[in-house]
Scaffold this active site. Structure first.
Site, PDB file in Angstrom:
ATOM      1  N   GLN A   1       1.198 -26.445   1.389  1.00 39.37           N
ATOM      2  CA  GLN A   1       0.332 -25.329   0.974  1.00 39.37           C
ATOM      3  C   GLN A   1      -0.331 -24.710   2.205  1.00 39.37           C
ATOM      4  OE1 GLN A   1      -2.175 -26.434  -2.626  1.00 39.37           O
ATOM      5  NE2 GLN A   1      -1.438 -28.438  -2.017  1.00 39.37           N
ATOM      6  N   ASN A   2      -0.172 -25.351   3.361  1.00 36.39           N
ATOM      7  CA  ASN A   2      -0.865 -24.891   4.570  1.00 36.39           C
ATOM      8  C   ASN A   2      -0.128 -23.719   5.215  1.00 36.39           C
ATOM      9  OD1 ASN A   2      -2.441 -27.068   3.985  1.00 36.39           O
ATOM     10  ND2 ASN A   2      -1.579 -28.399   5.559  1.00 36.39           N
TER      11      ASN A   2
ATOM     12  N   HIS B   1       2.618 -21.086   0.498  1.00 38.02           N
ATOM     13  CA  HIS B   1       1.690 -19.946   0.564  1.00 38.02           C
ATOM     14  C   HIS B   1       1.913 -19.081   1.804  1.00 38.02           C
ATOM     15  CE1 HIS B   1      -1.127 -22.514  -2.151  1.00 38.02           C
ATOM     16  NE2 HIS B   1      -0.173 -21.927  -2.835  1.00 38.02           N
TER      17      HIS B   1
ATOM     18  N   CYS C   1       4.820  -5.414   6.620  1.00 37.62           N
ATOM     19  CA  CYS C   1       4.432  -4.308   5.733  1.00 37.62           C
ATOM     20  C   CYS C   1       5.247  -4.446   4.462  1.00 37.62           C
ATOM     21  CB  CYS C   1       4.701  -2.962   6.411  1.00 37.62           C
ATOM     22  SG  CYS C   1       6.456  -2.533   6.411  1.00 37.62           S
TER      23      CYS C   1
ATOM     24  N   CYS D   1       1.894  -0.133  10.182  1.00 42.94           N
ATOM     25  CA  CYS D   1       3.219  -0.529  10.650  1.00 42.94           C
ATOM     26  C   CYS D   1       3.753   0.492  11.672  1.00 42.94           C
ATOM     27  CB  CYS D   1       4.174  -0.619   9.462  1.00 42.94           C
ATOM     28  SG  CYS D   1       5.862  -1.015   9.947  1.00 42.94           S
TER      29      CYS D   1
ATOM     30  N   GLY E   1      -3.330 -35.169   1.164  1.00 43.80           N
ATOM     31  CA  GLY E   1      -4.369 -34.266   1.641  1.00 43.80           C
ATOM     32  C   GLY E   1      -4.582 -33.020   0.811  1.00 43.80           C
TER      33      GLY E   1
ATOM     34  N   SER F   1      -6.303 -31.427  -3.112  1.00 45.01           N
ATOM     35  CA  SER F   1      -6.955 -31.633  -4.404  1.00 45.01           C
ATOM     36  C   SER F   1      -6.111 -31.021  -5.525  1.00 45.01           C
ATOM     37  CB  SER F   1      -8.345 -30.987  -4.393  1.00 45.01           C
ATOM     38  OG  SER F   1      -8.221 -29.603  -4.133  1.00 45.01           O
TER      39      SER F   1
ATOM     40  N   GLY G   1     -11.411 -37.726  -2.180  1.00 44.35           N
ATOM     41  CA  GLY G   1     -12.076 -36.752  -3.048  1.00 44.35           C
ATOM     42  C   GLY G   1     -11.316 -36.518  -4.341  1.00 44.35           C
TER      43      GLY G   1
HETATM   44 ZN   LIG Z   1       6.971  -0.879   7.900  1.00 47.35          ZN
END
Ligand SMILES: [Zn+2]
Length: 351
Positions: A133-134, A158, A166, A225, A265, A267, A295
Site C-alpha cells: 500500500q506504500n 496505491h 497527466c 503537462c 505493518g 491496520s 496496534g
Molecule cells: Zn499530457
C-alpha cells in the site's frame, strides 16, 4: 467502482478478543512465522503497509493506538486536485508546494532491514510477490532483481510517488518535475534549503505531503503537462479516486494464486487492502493469514486470521535466520547481502 475513502477503524470490541499469539516471545513469534512460511510452499503472498517504512524515516498515518499520528491531517481529494477551476488551482498550489518540500525525504529514504528481509523471503523462494500500500518505492530499492522482474514481483496498490502524469498518459519522473518546480519557484528552493540547513524541515506524511502552517501558497506556480498542457498529478491513488482495473485485477489474481497471506505493518483500514483479506478468507478452502503488526486492525478477530502483535522487522529477521541457514552455508552472496543490509532511521521528532 471502488474509491479510496479516508480510512476509519471500527471501535474496539467491548470484550477484548482472545488472541492465542498475544503472549509469544520474540523467539516463539519468529519460529511461528518460519513454520508459516514453510507451510506456504513458495506461494505465500506478502502484503505491506505504512508501518514497515517507519524505520526508514517515513511516518505512518497511525500510531500504535490506531489514531492518526497527525490529528490535523486533511489530505487533498482527487476531485479537488483535478478541478480545472480557480478553486482547483488553489488546491494544486497547496498540494505541490507542500509536495515540493515533502519529496526529497521520500526520494532519499533507504530501505530498512525489513524491506531486505522481505526481498530475501522472495529470493529464498518462500514468496513470489509483494503487494504494498506504500507509495515510497522502498521495496523496489531493496529488490535484488532486474527492474523488469521487480515490476512483476512488486505491485503498488496505491501507485508510486516516483512518477507524475497527466490524464492523457504523459509521464515524467518526479525528479524531473521537481526541477521544473524549482525553476518556477526559486523562493521555495531557498526556503527548503534553509529548513534543511537548520534542521527545521516540516514533518513529512507517508504520501509525500508535509505539514506547513502559517505559509501562503498563493504565489506558488504549478506547471501543466509540457506535452498537452493538461493538469499533472502524482502517480498515486488519491482519496476519492478509483484504483485502476488493471491493478485491481492483478491484486485479485495474486490472492487467487497464493496459498496464504503474510501481512505486515498495516491496520488494513483502506478497503482496497481489506478486500484481499476477505477474498482469501472466503476462498474454498480459506487461505490462512498471518498478520504481524502493532496496534488495532480492521481484521482483528476474523476467523482464520492469526495476529502477532509485534514489530514485524525483528520477527521476520529471526525467522529468516533458520530458513536461510542451508543456503547461506552454500555461500549465496545475494542472500548474504540482503540479510546484512538496511538502515534504521526513525522519523524526525519521534522518540
Ligand atoms: Zn499530457
Amino acid at each position: 467502482m471502488v474509491r479510496i475513502s479516508i480510512p476509519t477503524l471500527p471501535p474496539p470490541p467491548l470484550i477484548p478478543l482472545i488472541n492465542p499469539l498475544s503472549s509469544l516471545t520474540l523467539k516463539e513469534a519468529a519460529s511461528h512465522t518460519a513454520s508459516f512460511l514453510q507451510r506456504g510452499k513458495g506461494k505465500t503472498l506478502v502484503v505491506t503497509g505504512a508501518g514497515i517504512s517507519v524505520d526508514s524515516g517515513i511516518r505512518a498515518y497511525r500510531g500504535d493506538d490506531g489514531r492518526y499520528t497527525n490529528p490535523n491531517y486533511r489530505p487533498v481529494y482527487y476531485s479537488e486536485l483535478v478541478d480545472p477551476s480557480e478553486k482547483g488551482e488553489d488546491f494544486r498550489k497547496r498540494y505541490w508546494s507542500r509536495g515540493y518540500l515533502g519529496w526529497p525525504p521520500v526520494r532519499d529514504a533507504q530501505p530498512n532491514p525489513l524491506h531486505y528481509s522481505l526481498a530475501a523471503t522472495m529470493w529464498l523462494g518462500l514468496a513470489k510477490e509483494i503487494i504494498t500500500q506504500n507509495v515510497d518505492g522502498l521495496h523496489d530499492k531493496a529488490s535484488p532483481y532486474t527492474p523488469e522482474e521487480t515490476k512483476r514481483r512488486i505491485l503498488h496498490l496505491h501507485g508510486s510517488l516516483h512518477l507524475v502524469h497527466c490524464k492523457n498518459g504523459h509521464v515524467v519522473p518526479r525528479d524531473e518535475f521537481q526541477e521544473v518546480l524549482t525553476k518556477l519557484n526559486p523562493s521555495w528552493k531557498s526556503f527548503a534549503e534553509e529548513a534543511f540547513a537548520t534542521g527545521t524541515q516540516p514533518r513529512t506524511n507517508p504520501d509525500g505531503d508535509v505539514d506547513l502552517q502559517g505559509v501562503s501558497y498563493d504565489s506558488f506556480k504549478v506547471p501543466t503537462c509540457k506535452e498537452c498542457d493538461a493538469i499533472m498529478k502524482p502517480n498515486v491513488v488519491f482519496f476519492g479516486e478509483s484504483i485502476s482495473e488493471e491493478v485491481k485485477n492483478r491484486a485479485f489474481k495474486a490472492v487467487e494464486a497464493s496459498s496464504q497471506l503474510l501481512i505486515l505493518g498495516t491496520s488494513l483500514a483502506t478497503y482496497s487492502a481489506f478486500r484481499m483479506i476477505k477474498q482469501a478468507l472466503s476462498s474454498v478452502p480459506p487461505k490462512p493469514i498471518l498478520l504481524i503488526s502493532t496496534g488495532p486492525s480492521r481484521a482483528d478477530g476474523l476467523e482464520g486470521l492469526e495476529k502477532i502483535e509485534m514489530e514485524a522487522g525483528p520477527v521476520l529477521k529471526l525467522a529468516l535466520e533458520g530458513l536461510a541457514r542451508g543456503v547461506v552455508e552454500k555461500g549465496d552472496p545475494v542472500l548474504k547481502r540482503l540479510r546484512e543490509s538496511g538502515v534504521v532511521k526513525r522519523p524526525m521528532g519521534d522518540d
